[in-house]
Design an enzyme around this catalytic site. Structure first.
Site, PDB file in Angstrom:
ATOM      1  N   ARG A 100       0.661  -1.284   0.027  1.00  9.89           N
ATOM      2  CA  ARG A 100      -0.066   0.045  -0.177  1.00  9.89           C
ATOM      3  C   ARG A 100       0.850   1.479  -0.028  1.00  9.89           C
ATOM      4  NH1 ARG A 100      -2.876   1.954  -2.732  1.00  9.89           N
ATOM      5  NH2 ARG A 100      -3.972   0.016  -2.723  1.00  9.89           N
ATOM      6  N   LYS A 135       1.907  24.680  -3.260  1.00  9.10           N
ATOM      7  CA  LYS A 135       0.749  23.999  -2.697  1.00  9.10           C
ATOM      8  C   LYS A 135       0.654  22.606  -3.020  1.00  9.10           C
ATOM      9  CE  LYS A 135      -1.931  27.813  -3.838  1.00  9.10           C
ATOM     10  NZ  LYS A 135      -3.521  28.513  -4.964  1.00  9.10           N
ATOM     11  N   LYS A 167       3.676  38.673  -2.269  1.00  2.77           N
ATOM     12  CA  LYS A 167       2.258  38.332  -2.529  1.00  2.77           C
ATOM     13  C   LYS A 167       1.413  39.541  -1.940  1.00  2.77           C
ATOM     14  CE  LYS A 167       0.864  34.367  -2.349  1.00  2.77           C
ATOM     15  NZ  LYS A 167       0.823  34.163  -3.988  1.00  2.77           N
ATOM     16  N   GLU A 197       3.725  39.943  -7.051  1.00 12.55           N
ATOM     17  CA  GLU A 197       2.568  39.606  -7.454  1.00 12.55           C
ATOM     18  C   GLU A 197       1.640  40.775  -7.515  1.00 12.55           C
ATOM     19  OE1 GLU A 197      -1.407  37.830  -5.325  1.00 12.55           O
ATOM     20  OE2 GLU A 197       0.132  36.305  -5.481  1.00 12.55           O
ATOM     21  N   ASP A 218      -1.868  37.845 -11.462  1.00 14.47           N
ATOM     22  CA  ASP A 218      -2.606  37.039 -10.805  1.00 14.47           C
ATOM     23  C   ASP A 218      -4.253  37.134 -11.222  1.00 14.47           C
ATOM     24  OD1 ASP A 218      -3.312  35.004  -8.672  1.00 14.47           O
ATOM     25  OD2 ASP A 218      -3.772  36.445  -7.550  1.00 14.47           O
TER      26      ASP A 218
END
Length: 278
Positions: A100, A135, A167, A197, A218
């Site tokens: 697994r 992410k 950001k 950004e 963005d």
């Protein structure tokens, strides 16, 4: 960029400990004798792009070095439904106990590689780079970013100390784009790239008064992206992100941006269906 065993062996050990617990594989130990041996193969149930073959096989090396393994396909290879990816032979108990964890890693990485390859094919001929973001699944970043490379993509920064990325919340905290850039330039060394950004042409215009290395455009509609690329006119590397799908990737690439960064390459890619057949 190679994936080194030192980057993932602790992960394998942790995953095996999580699965085996304190009592071990009580089902297998009850059914299979300690001296039984078997042969098995990883077989694709659907077509896709393979990644993580060596990682999956190393699971068995950790659980029992007596297991012999052989790769039929290398990472980055295309696989057809029903095709063998790798084979192994050795103690049956160890193979069943590692199954697994090995399938989880191989299926996850191959799913990301397959998803990335689809985007790369969708934008073929535009010259745009397809990249992921940070992410990623906690603990799996090195593996997931390797899978993106195996699908034909390139990597965005791995960690917060790889490069500066200003950001939206940084801009709010600093009081504006120009002030955020000023503070960064006063802090980081000359070898560190700076990315900022922006989410509007007004913010972009402010940034163009003091351009940085890379600008992230963005969540801009295609027509706004095209105008932003014209305004930048080669003075910064252009990266588009936010709201880009497989269906819209080509139109986005055709605006002239240099990079598409897609968080869903890692956070939403479905596993490739692979089985371990005795």
């Amino acid at each position: 960029m190679a994936l080194h065993r030192v980057q993932y062996l602790p992960l394998i050990e942790s995953a095996l400990l999580e699965d085996l617990g304190l009592g071990g594989d009580i089902t297998t130990d009850a059914i299979v004798g300690p001296d039984e041996r078997t042969e098995a193969a990883f077989v694709a149930r659907e077509p896709g792009t393979v990644a993580g073959v060596r990682v999956a096989l190393d699971v068995f090396g950790v659980i029992d070095p007596a297991i012999e393994t052989e790769m039929a396909l290398l990472d980055g290879s295309e696989v057809a439904a029903g095709q063998t990816i790798a084979s192994l032979s050795g103690p049956t108990r160890a193979i069943l106990s590692g199954e697994r964890v090995a399938l989880n890693l191989l299926g996850r990485m191959s799913g990301i590689a397959t998803t990335t390859r689809r985007v790369v094919h969708a934008v073929a001929g535009t010259g745009v780079i397809v990249a992921e973001t940070r992410k990623t699944t906690a603990g799996l970043r090195a593996l997931e970013k390797h899978a993106v490379r195996m699908g034909g993509g390139m990597n965005h920064r791995f960690r917060l100390d790889d490069a500066v990325m200003v950001k939206d919340n940084h801009i709010v905290a600093a009081g504006g784009v120009a002030e955020a850039v000023r503070r960064v330039r006063g802090r980081v060394g000359h070898t560190v790239k700076i990315e900022v950004e922006v989410d509007s042409l007004d913010q972009l215009a402010e940034l163009l008064e003091d351009p940085v290395d890379i600008v992230l455009l963005d969540n801009m509609p295609v027509e706004v992206l095209a105008e932003a690329v014209r305004m930048i006119d080669g003075r910064m590397i252009t990266e588009a992100s936010g709201g880009i799908t497989l269906e819209t990737a080509r139109a986005t690439a055709e605006t002239g941006v240099d990079v598409l960064s897609l968080g869903w390459l890692t956070h939403s890619a479905p596993n490739l269906d692979i089985g371990l057949d005795f």
